[in-house]
Design an enzyme around this catalytic site. Structure first.
Site, PDB file in Angstrom:
ATOM      1  CG  ASP A   7      -0.382   0.216   2.529  1.00 38.50           C
ATOM      2  OD1 ASP A   7       0.859   0.352   2.620  1.00 38.50           O
ATOM      3  OD2 ASP A   7      -1.142   0.289   3.512  1.00 38.50           O
ATOM      4  CB  CYS A  64       0.630  -2.580   4.782  1.00 38.64           C
ATOM      5  SG  CYS A  64       0.439  -3.691   6.187  1.00 38.64           S
ATOM      6  CB  THR A  66       1.508  -3.017  11.053  1.00 44.13           C
ATOM      7  OG1 THR A  66       0.381  -3.509  10.308  1.00 44.13           O
ATOM      8  CG2 THR A  66       1.143  -1.699  11.728  1.00 44.13           C
ATOM      9  CG  HIS A  97       9.850 -25.169  11.774  1.00 40.49           C
ATOM     10  ND1 HIS A  97       9.924 -25.147  13.148  1.00 40.49           N
ATOM     11  CD2 HIS A  97      11.039 -25.657  11.340  1.00 40.49           C
ATOM     12  CE1 HIS A  97      11.116 -25.604  13.542  1.00 40.49           C
ATOM     13  NE2 HIS A  97      11.816 -25.911  12.451  1.00 40.49           N
ATOM     14  CG  HIS A 132       8.560 -29.022  10.326  1.00 43.46           C
ATOM     15  ND1 HIS A 132       8.276 -28.566  11.595  1.00 43.46           N
ATOM     16  CD2 HIS A 132       9.879 -29.322  10.311  1.00 43.46           C
ATOM     17  CE1 HIS A 132       9.392 -28.565  12.314  1.00 43.46           C
ATOM     18  NE2 HIS A 132      10.370 -29.023  11.559  1.00 43.46           N
TER      19      HIS A 132
HETATM   20  C1  RB5 Z   1      -2.355   2.558   6.591  1.00 44.78           C
HETATM   21  O1  RB5 Z   1      -2.447   3.703   7.356  1.00 44.78           O
HETATM   22  C2  RB5 Z   1      -2.131   1.359   7.478  1.00 44.78           C
HETATM   23  O2  RB5 Z   1      -3.281   1.079   8.200  1.00 44.78           O
HETATM   24  C3  RB5 Z   1      -1.717   0.148   6.673  1.00 44.78           C
HETATM   25  O3  RB5 Z   1      -0.549   0.428   5.978  1.00 44.78           O
HETATM   26  C4  RB5 Z   1      -1.411  -1.120   7.435  1.00 44.78           C
HETATM   27  O4  RB5 Z   1      -0.462  -0.880   8.439  1.00 44.78           O
HETATM   28  C5  RB5 Z   1      -2.544  -1.882   7.901  1.00 44.78           C
HETATM   29  O5  RB5 Z   1      -2.404  -2.966   8.482  1.00 44.78           O
END
Ligand code: RB5
Length: 146
Positions: A7, A64, A66, A97, A132
């Site tokens: 993203d 993204c 996180t 695994h 596994h």
């Molecule tokens: C975007 O602000 C953020 O929510 C997205 O990049 C991601 O971290 C979502 O899991």
């Protein structure tokens, strides 16, 4: 072929990931996004995950903020086992695994050099089979029952 998607928050990190793939001589298919404009991560992660699920791509890497959003999305696609990683040990074990076929990382979590190390580790580690395999088959069975 490696499927890659991100993203807007993962866009800069994607450049570093693509550089690693080029350095490793691995062809890739870039499913976007291609800028900093705000987009919805499921739309992009889904494209990469479907390319892996269909067999068009052997592995996928999704990015993204996180790693959670693209990772959770990818794991909703039948046949995908996506490891959400912020250090190389989990990337190695995810392959060895869990036979992970996708890697998710967060651009707000890992720096570019650490991310590159995670990508190299993920793509050079191999599934170890044996006990596994039995466990991964149990995951796959759940996936088929959905
Ligand atoms: C975007 O602000 C953020 O929510 C997205 O990049 C991601 O971290 C979502 O899991």
């Amino acid at each position: 072929m490696i499927a890659v998607a991100c993203d807007h928050t993962g866009f800069d990190l994607k450049g570093h990931v693509l550089a690693v793939l080029e350095e490793m001589g691995l062809p890739y298919k870039d499913f976007g996004t291609n800028g900093h404009g705000s987009v919805d991560y499921p739309l992009y992660a889904r494209k990469a995950a479907q390319a892996v699920a269909s067999g068009e791509c052997e592995f996928g890497i999704v990015l993204c903020g996180t790693g959670q959003g693209v990772g959770i999305t990818s794991n909703k696609v039948h046949g995908v086992r996506c490891a959400i990683c912020s250090e190389p040990y989990s990337a190695k074990m995810g392959r060895e695994h869990n036979d992970a076929n996708m890697l998710a990382m967060g651009a707000r979590v890992v720096g570019s050099e650490l991310a590159k190390m995670i990508v190299r580790t993920f793509l050079t580690s191999e599934f170890q089979g044996d006990r596994h395999m039995r466990r991964v088959n149990q995951i796959n069975k759940l996936d088929e029952q959905r």
